[in-house]
Design an enzyme around this catalytic site. Structure first.
Site, mmCIF file in Angstrom:
data_model
loop_
_atom_site.group_PDB
_atom_site.id
_atom_site.type_symbol
_atom_site.label_atom_id
_atom_site.label_comp_id
_atom_site.label_asym_id
_atom_site.label_seq_id
_atom_site.Cartn_x
_atom_site.Cartn_y
_atom_site.Cartn_z
ATOM 1 C CG ASP A 1 3.021 26.951 -31.981
ATOM 2 O OD1 ASP A 1 2.473 26.054 -31.308
ATOM 3 O OD2 ASP A 1 3.159 28.110 -31.551
ATOM 4 C CB SER B 1 -1.275 27.680 -30.326
ATOM 5 O OG SER B 1 -0.746 26.981 -29.224
ATOM 6 C CG ASP C 1 4.325 27.357 -28.382
ATOM 7 O OD1 ASP C 1 3.611 26.328 -28.466
ATOM 8 O OD2 ASP C 1 3.834 28.507 -28.354
ATOM 9 C CG ASP D 1 2.067 23.313 -29.331
ATOM 10 O OD1 ASP D 1 3.292 23.280 -29.542
ATOM 11 O OD2 ASP D 1 1.485 24.353 -28.972
#
Length: 560
Positions: free
Chosen positions: A303, A146, A305, A301
């Site tokens: 990834d 993340s 999400d 960010d």
């Protein structure tokens, strides 16, 4: 150095053959740093409801091919025990070792008879949630840490519903992992052989196309026309491909990508902490905004999400918080639903116990229902699933977390920055037609509902002693809660550990203060931190800000 740590180090030194791990073991030996050695070996890297997350390196408390292989063997054992013909979809972001960990996990699963589908390049985490549902797999794995700094990687596990696995499933998988010896129990095979034998397949472009179509199908356009200028940074992560495709589909043609952060790069060279919640992560994008004068800045960010938002007002860069963007989207989507003639009394918004109380005020104004769940988007996904099971997924209005995660469609079961970028642009275009920036729109919302200020404080508890100190802090809050904070009486102390308010048990303590204020304490599920969430409410902005400052000072003293 304890005998336990020394014994583990010697075991790895004797058994590990991976070149990267061997080099790191030699580095630990040569450094004579007992604290670093202890941190690498004092515990097994914990498998929780978010899977694994940790620093890349040698050791039981690190992300490496042995900890990834051990976790994957445990997951394979669980899947073989639970599903007749198990299958797994795998994705990764731009993190270091992501491709290696992905290929290793796929090879372990294949060697255990589990069918595997793998995205051939970096893709957003929500695209993995979508692939699980679209391909009908038994589980999903996303290699991502993340928003953590570059030394980290992680291993998120998803269930067949596309949600991150529930606590009960995580416990079952963890029990299987505990029985696996990382060096002799992990079955594997060459990745290329697994591909040739049809045990591992690449996820096709048709699946990614279907994901993009699903995002666009959840569009919430008020018919506002005209150009919208956007600066976008994927923060060297996985968001660019899908975000650009979706924004083009909704007619946002002027998208300027921050050049130093446009390509995947796990080193994050321009951004030490690639978290869109942090101003430092947005500095390159803000610099471009001062030149290009766009309507807004979007930052996803690594990834993809979560997404951060900033607008320029005069000479000031205004960064909107996750709570503020969630409130704006909630109000905007209710406006869209009313414009479409939908019955708002049947609509359901979902947010968490640590998200802004503005959501409740907005819901009262428009007449929809707000349901609050524990922290973690899987709980929001659970409510979406309930509505779907009831045959009424269209009742879902929005799910959001204060930590910059949003979703308004039922096509995935995780927060989706690609979806959020689309909605934010449509909302910005609507307000631009009214002569307002998103900062102006937020000010208008505060004037309607009062100034609800929120702040999140994080307190780190690193190393072998950190877990003990964190547990002691939480126990102290439960048994000796303060009687007042910042001059406000504590009218109730709510312990979520036994389960309360219809929610499952959680390691959370909420201190309810007079005047509609509160403070919530929660250990992080992925990092050695305790987070304190502050809620300050007042009729004037300056009063709410001052109250938030005073609460922050009191909480800092309490934790110290």
């Amino acid at each position: 150095m304890t005998d336990f740590v020394q014994q583990r180090f010697q075991e790895w030194d004797a058994r590990a053959r991976d070149p990267f791990v061997r080099d790191d073991l030699e580095r630990l030996r040569a450094s004579d740093d007992s604290a670093a050695l202890a941190d690498a070996f004092f515990q097994e890297l914990t498998f929780g409801t978010a899977g694994l997350r940790g620093i890349i390196g040698a050791g039981t408390n690190r992300m490496n091919v042995y900890t990834v292989g051990r976790a994957t063997q445990g997951l394979a054992n669980y899947l073989m025990e639970t599903f007749p013909n198990p299958s797994v979809a795998i994705a990764r972001d731009s993190r270091h070792k992501g491709e290696e960990f992905t290929r290793h996990a796929a090879a372990v699963l294949a060697a255990n008879g589990v069918r595997v589908w793998v995205y051939p390049r970096v893709e957003p985490t929500p695209a993995l949630s979508f692939a699980v549902r679209h391909l009908g797999t038994s589980a999903g794995i996303c290699m991502t840490a993340s928003h953590n700094p570059a030394p980290y990687n992680g291993y998120k596990v998803y269930g067949p519903d596309g949600c991150q696995i529930a606590t009960s499933v995580a416990d079952a998988v963890s029990a299987h992992i505990e029985r696996v010896d990382a060096f002799c129990d992990v079955r594997t095979m060459p990745f290329d052989d697994a591909v040739r034998q049809g045990l591992v397949s690449w996820i096709g472009e048709d699946t990614l196309d279907a994901y993009v179509d699903a995002v666009v199908a959840s569009s919430a356009d008020m018919g506002a026309e005209g150009p919208l200028r956007v600066v976008y940074t994927p923060l060297c992560g996985a968001g660019r491909e899908c975000v650009e495709r979706v924004l083009e589909r909704i007619g946002v043609d002027e998208v300027m990508v921050v050049p130093e952060q446009g390509e995947p790069d796990g080193a994050f060279p321009t951004c030490e902490y690639p978290n869109p919640e942090e101003r430092a992560a947005l500095e390159r994008g803000l610099a471009l905004c001062r030149q290009a004068e766009p309507d807004l800045l979007l930052a996803t960010d690594p990834d993809a999400d979560r997404v951060g938002v900033a607008v320029r007002t005069g000479e000031e860069d205004v960064l909107l918080s996750g709570n503020e963007v969630g409130a704006l989207l909630l109000d905007y989507l209710a406006r869209v639903a009313a414009h479409q003639g939908r019955d708002l009394s049947q609509m359901v918004a979902v947010t968490t116990i640590v998200s802004t109380t503005l959501a409740d005020s907005i819901a009262r104004e428009w007449g929809f229902e707000v349901r609050r769940v524990l922290t973690g988007f899987k709980y929001i996904g659970g409510v979406i699933a309930q509505l779907e099971q009831q045959g009424a997924p269209e009742r879902f209005l929005l799910g959001f977390e204060e930590s910059y995660g949003y979703l308004n469609g039922a096509y995935v079961r995780d927060k989706d920055a690609v979806n959020a970028c689309m909605l934010i642009c449509q909302m910005a275009r609507y307000y631009k037609r009214e002569g307002l920036s998103l900062a102006d729109a937020m000010d208008r919302l505060y004037r309607r509902h009062g100034y609800c200020r929120n702040r999140t404080l994080s307190f780190a508890f690193p190393g072998a002693e950190g877990a003990t100190r964190m547990a002691s802090l939480m126990e102290g809050l439960r048994t000796h809660a303060p009687q007042e904070m910042a001059g406000l009486a504590v009218v109730e102390a709510v312990d979520y550990r036994p389960g309360t308010r219809g929610l499952p048990p959680a390691d959370v303590v909420e201190l309810v203060l007079e005047g509609g204020c509160k403070v919530i304490f929660r250990p992080s599920g992925t990092e050695p931190k305790v987070k304190a969430y502050l809620f300050a409410t007042a009729s004037e902005a300056s009063e709410a800000d001052d109250l938030c400052d005073r609460l922050a000072a009191v909480v800092g003293e309490l934790v110290a």
